[in-house]
Design an enzyme around this catalytic site. Sequence first.
Site, PDB file in Angstrom:
ATOM      1  N   LYS A 170     -43.581 -26.360  -2.704  1.00 44.99           N
ATOM      2  CA  LYS A 170     -44.205 -25.598  -1.609  1.00 44.99           C
ATOM      3  C   LYS A 170     -43.458 -24.280  -1.469  1.00 44.99           C
ATOM      4  CE  LYS A 170     -44.091 -24.539   2.206  1.00 44.99           C
ATOM      5  NZ  LYS A 170     -44.081 -23.154   2.724  1.00 44.99           N
ATOM      6  N   GLY A 221     -33.285 -22.978   2.670  1.00 47.70           N
ATOM      7  CA  GLY A 221     -33.847 -22.143   3.744  1.00 47.70           C
ATOM      8  C   GLY A 221     -32.899 -22.138   4.927  1.00 47.70           C
ATOM      9  N   SER A 222     -33.467 -22.028   6.113  1.00 42.94           N
ATOM     10  CA  SER A 222     -32.630 -21.857   7.303  1.00 42.94           C
ATOM     11  C   SER A 222     -32.090 -23.193   7.811  1.00 42.94           C
ATOM     12  CB  SER A 222     -33.443 -21.183   8.407  1.00 42.94           C
ATOM     13  OG  SER A 222     -34.498 -22.043   8.789  1.00 42.94           O
ATOM     14  N   THR A 225     -34.706 -25.084  10.027  1.00 44.35           N
ATOM     15  CA  THR A 225     -35.707 -25.873   9.302  1.00 44.35           C
ATOM     16  C   THR A 225     -35.042 -27.076   8.637  1.00 44.35           C
ATOM     17  OG1 THR A 225     -36.945 -23.848   8.920  1.00 44.35           O
ATOM     18  CG2 THR A 225     -37.569 -25.736   7.601  1.00 44.35           C
ATOM     19  N   GLY A 226     -33.820 -26.890   8.153  1.00 50.07           N
ATOM     20  CA  GLY A 226     -33.087 -28.010   7.558  1.00 50.07           C
ATOM     21  C   GLY A 226     -32.958 -29.174   8.541  1.00 50.07           C
ATOM     22  N   GLU A 243     -29.767 -26.808   1.187  1.00 51.97           N
ATOM     23  CA  GLU A 243     -28.973 -25.599   0.975  1.00 51.97           C
ATOM     24  C   GLU A 243     -29.397 -24.621   2.060  1.00 51.97           C
ATOM     25  OE1 GLU A 243     -27.989 -22.517   0.611  1.00 51.97           O
ATOM     26  OE2 GLU A 243     -28.730 -22.011  -1.390  1.00 51.97           O
ATOM     27  N   CYS A 277     -28.221 -16.272  -0.179  1.00 57.57           N
ATOM     28  CA  CYS A 277     -27.533 -17.287   0.636  1.00 57.57           C
ATOM     29  C   CYS A 277     -26.023 -17.187   0.474  1.00 57.57           C
ATOM     30  CB  CYS A 277     -28.051 -18.684   0.305  1.00 57.57           C
ATOM     31  SG  CYS A 277     -28.252 -19.007  -1.434  1.00 57.57           S
ATOM     32  N   GLU A 375     -25.533 -14.789  10.597  1.00 58.68           N
ATOM     33  CA  GLU A 375     -25.889 -14.439   9.218  1.00 58.68           C
ATOM     34  C   GLU A 375     -26.877 -13.268   9.244  1.00 58.68           C
ATOM     35  OE1 GLU A 375     -28.270 -17.299   7.069  1.00 58.68           O
ATOM     36  OE2 GLU A 375     -27.318 -16.745   5.189  1.00 58.68           O
TER      37      GLU A 375
HETATM   38  P1  NDP Z   1     -37.296 -21.117   6.745  1.00 56.14           P
HETATM   39  O1  NDP Z   1     -36.216 -22.132   6.745  1.00 56.14           O
HETATM   40  O2  NDP Z   1     -38.180 -21.043   7.924  1.00 56.14           O
HETATM   41  O3  NDP Z   1     -38.254 -21.312   5.483  1.00 56.14           O
HETATM   42  C1  NDP Z   1     -37.828 -21.861   4.243  1.00 56.14           C
HETATM   43  C2  NDP Z   1     -38.943 -22.736   3.691  1.00 56.14           C
HETATM   44  O4  NDP Z   1     -39.174 -23.846   4.550  1.00 56.14           O
HETATM   45  C3  NDP Z   1     -40.268 -22.015   3.585  1.00 56.14           C
HETATM   46  O5  NDP Z   1     -40.929 -22.447   2.412  1.00 56.14           O
HETATM   47  C4  NDP Z   1     -40.979 -22.487   4.821  1.00 56.14           C
HETATM   48  O6  NDP Z   1     -42.374 -22.414   4.703  1.00 56.14           O
HETATM   49  C5  NDP Z   1     -40.550 -23.916   4.895  1.00 56.14           C
HETATM   50  N1  NDP Z   1     -40.710 -24.535   6.203  1.00 56.14           N
HETATM   51  C6  NDP Z   1     -40.767 -23.938   7.423  1.00 56.14           C
HETATM   52  N2  NDP Z   1     -40.862 -24.870   8.403  1.00 56.14           N
HETATM   53  C7  NDP Z   1     -40.872 -26.072   7.782  1.00 56.14           C
HETATM   54  C8  NDP Z   1     -40.902 -27.427   8.234  1.00 56.14           C
HETATM   55  N3  NDP Z   1     -40.971 -27.726   9.528  1.00 56.14           N
HETATM   56  N4  NDP Z   1     -40.872 -28.410   7.326  1.00 56.14           N
HETATM   57  C9  NDP Z   1     -40.791 -28.129   6.015  1.00 56.14           C
HETATM   58  N5  NDP Z   1     -40.742 -26.878   5.528  1.00 56.14           N
HETATM   59  C10 NDP Z   1     -40.769 -25.862   6.386  1.00 56.14           C
HETATM   60  O7  NDP Z   1     -36.643 -19.739   6.467  1.00 56.14           O
HETATM   61  P2  NDP Z   1     -37.284 -18.286   6.688  1.00 56.14           P
HETATM   62  O8  NDP Z   1     -37.983 -17.933   5.446  1.00 56.14           O
HETATM   63  O9  NDP Z   1     -38.063 -18.174   7.949  1.00 56.14           O
HETATM   64  O10 NDP Z   1     -35.954 -17.442   6.898  1.00 56.14           O
HETATM   65  C11 NDP Z   1     -35.239 -17.587   8.125  1.00 56.14           C
HETATM   66  C12 NDP Z   1     -33.758 -17.459   7.896  1.00 56.14           C
HETATM   67  O11 NDP Z   1     -33.326 -18.443   6.967  1.00 56.14           O
HETATM   68  C13 NDP Z   1     -33.330 -16.169   7.297  1.00 56.14           C
HETATM   69  O12 NDP Z   1     -33.149 -15.209   8.284  1.00 56.14           O
HETATM   70  C14 NDP Z   1     -32.055 -16.525   6.608  1.00 56.14           C
HETATM   71  O13 NDP Z   1     -30.986 -16.444   7.502  1.00 56.14           O
HETATM   72  C15 NDP Z   1     -32.250 -17.965   6.221  1.00 56.14           C
HETATM   73  N6  NDP Z   1     -32.599 -18.112   4.825  1.00 56.14           N
HETATM   74  C16 NDP Z   1     -31.712 -18.728   4.023  1.00 56.14           C
HETATM   75  C17 NDP Z   1     -31.963 -18.846   2.694  1.00 56.14           C
HETATM   76  C18 NDP Z   1     -31.015 -19.490   1.788  1.00 56.14           C
HETATM   77  O14 NDP Z   1     -30.915 -19.100   0.649  1.00 56.14           O
HETATM   78  N7  NDP Z   1     -30.327 -20.547   2.202  1.00 56.14           N
HETATM   79  C19 NDP Z   1     -33.166 -18.299   2.081  1.00 56.14           C
HETATM   80  C20 NDP Z   1     -34.084 -17.708   3.030  1.00 56.14           C
HETATM   81  C21 NDP Z   1     -33.780 -17.631   4.340  1.00 56.14           C
HETATM   82  P3  NDP Z   1     -43.167 -21.179   5.381  1.00 56.14           P
HETATM   83  O15 NDP Z   1     -42.643 -19.968   4.694  1.00 56.14           O
HETATM   84  O16 NDP Z   1     -44.571 -21.485   5.036  1.00 56.14           O
HETATM   85  O17 NDP Z   1     -42.849 -21.214   6.827  1.00 56.14           O
END
Ligand code: NDP
Length: 469
Positions: A170, A221-222, A225-226, A243, A277, A375
């Site tokens: 996804k 991701g964030s 969401t984690g 991660e 990240c 961050e």
């Molecule tokens: P998110 O954690 O919101 O998104 C990461 C992924 O999770 C996307 O594919 C998103 O889908 C998906 N997602 C969102 N909500 C859910 C859920 N409830 N269940 C399962 N999957 C979900 O990160 P953002 O892209 O909004 O970025 C926000 C912050 O995260 C940034 O400001 C940064 O600080 C951090 N970040 C960290 C990263 C890293 O490398 N560790 C990478 C990117 C961001 P969708 O896009 O459709 O919402």
Amino acid sequence: MTDVRDLLDRVSAPDGDGRPIHDPATGEVIGNAPEATVAELDAAIARARAAQPAWEALGHEARSAALNAAADAVDARAEELARLLSREQGKPLNGPNARFEVGACSAWLRTNAALRLEPEVLVDDGETHAELHYRAVGVVGAIGPWNWPLMIAVWQLAPALRMGNTVVVKPSEYTPLSVLALVDVLNEALPADALIAVSGGRDVGARLASHPDIDKVMFTGSTATGRRIIESSAGNLARLTLELGGNDAGIVLPGTDATAIAQDLFWGAFINTGQTCAALKRLYVHDSVYDEVVEALAEVAKATPMGNGLDEDNVLGPLQNRQQFDIVNRLVEDAKTHGARIVTGGSPATELGELFYPITLVADIADGVALVDEEQFGPALPIIRYTDVEDAIASANRLDVGLGGSVWGPDRDEARRIAARIESGTVWINSHGGVHPMIPFGGVKGSGYGVEFGVEGLKAVAVPRVING
Ligand code: NDP
């Protein structure tokens, strides 16, 4: 010039259908992301589930061969993938950016193809003979971000496929087209339904994490969401690799040659325009070399071109999305109100485009200011002065995240002693952020748990089975 139209035709929804995706450098619409429904995701998971036993039964040699063939397919389309990635994500073609990212996809596929996870003999004492074997978990859900969308997708899917899992990917809502295109290219070499990409809204991501037929979730991701994914796993008992980003500290020790480290420090902080990240996000510099380090970094910043990623000269791009741009802008404005000194940049580079923010070095700033504590995930680096290295170590460890860290100095043994006291998954010495497909990578504290890469990464997408007797 290589055209991305063919790749887009393969994955983009027809005009008027799907969700328009904008080039962050220009604002132009480059294609339409298909918006799958939850029912379509369910159907995809059912197909992946049905395909899994045969994929696992193929055996290690055949799956390795398939991953190598998938890497060949990526190499054959490398320039198109890089151009599409550049247009959708914003990162330039050159520098450690789009072409580099596509090259890493191929490298990670080939390394995973070559890895072996052999059974281990646990006890063999004449009375007991016990061996530890590993088999596939089942169906893996791979949920990725927008900063390194292709590379991180491959980090998740390559080991999972290698171990005999099938995978449902996804992509982030911000970068779906390049991930769909990558998966389409990989599928030129893989059997049907071993790898499926489904792009859709939050409901689709949430469903993937909580689906009863998902056995493992790989998430980058964030932290927020984690946490939601951890909650979902209480329902389906999915195993997790999380991660979740970080706020990596770098410590520059006395005696360091500022000019010698400036390039590596700069790219440690500003790779992908800071949207990484494990980028260097807080820099602690000893008072005796502080001014030299700030000046040397400013020199590199001035000499490093930013702009539209398709221009071969540029190596820094825009922020990928408005949300991230607003975070960076807010943190820099807040730092100014706390009396910090702006050395370079400091306000939006609107002459380049709406989402451009220049390299912003922020000096004379302290722990407690939001730009240090939160961050930033963008091109603004706080540089904090210290006099006692014990204070710098305490500062590095004071936040509830721990993905990476780095120590910079002329004495490797001293740097290693300090590195051993940094609370993070990786500590680099005289560099920051380099990853390698054979070296485990992961975080501690709020940066998540589980590791990726190498043999440890294979174990993370496998379940153990003990054969005793
Ligand atoms: P998110 O954690 O919101 O998104 C990461 C992924 O999770 C996307 O594919 C998103 O889908 C998906 N997602 C969102 N909500 C859910 C859920 N409830 N269940 C399962 N999957 C979900 O990160 P953002 O892209 O909004 O970025 C926000 C912050 O995260 C940034 O400001 C940064 O600080 C951090 N970040 C960290 C990263 C890293 O490398 N560790 C990478 C990117 C961001 P969708 O896009 O459709 O919402």
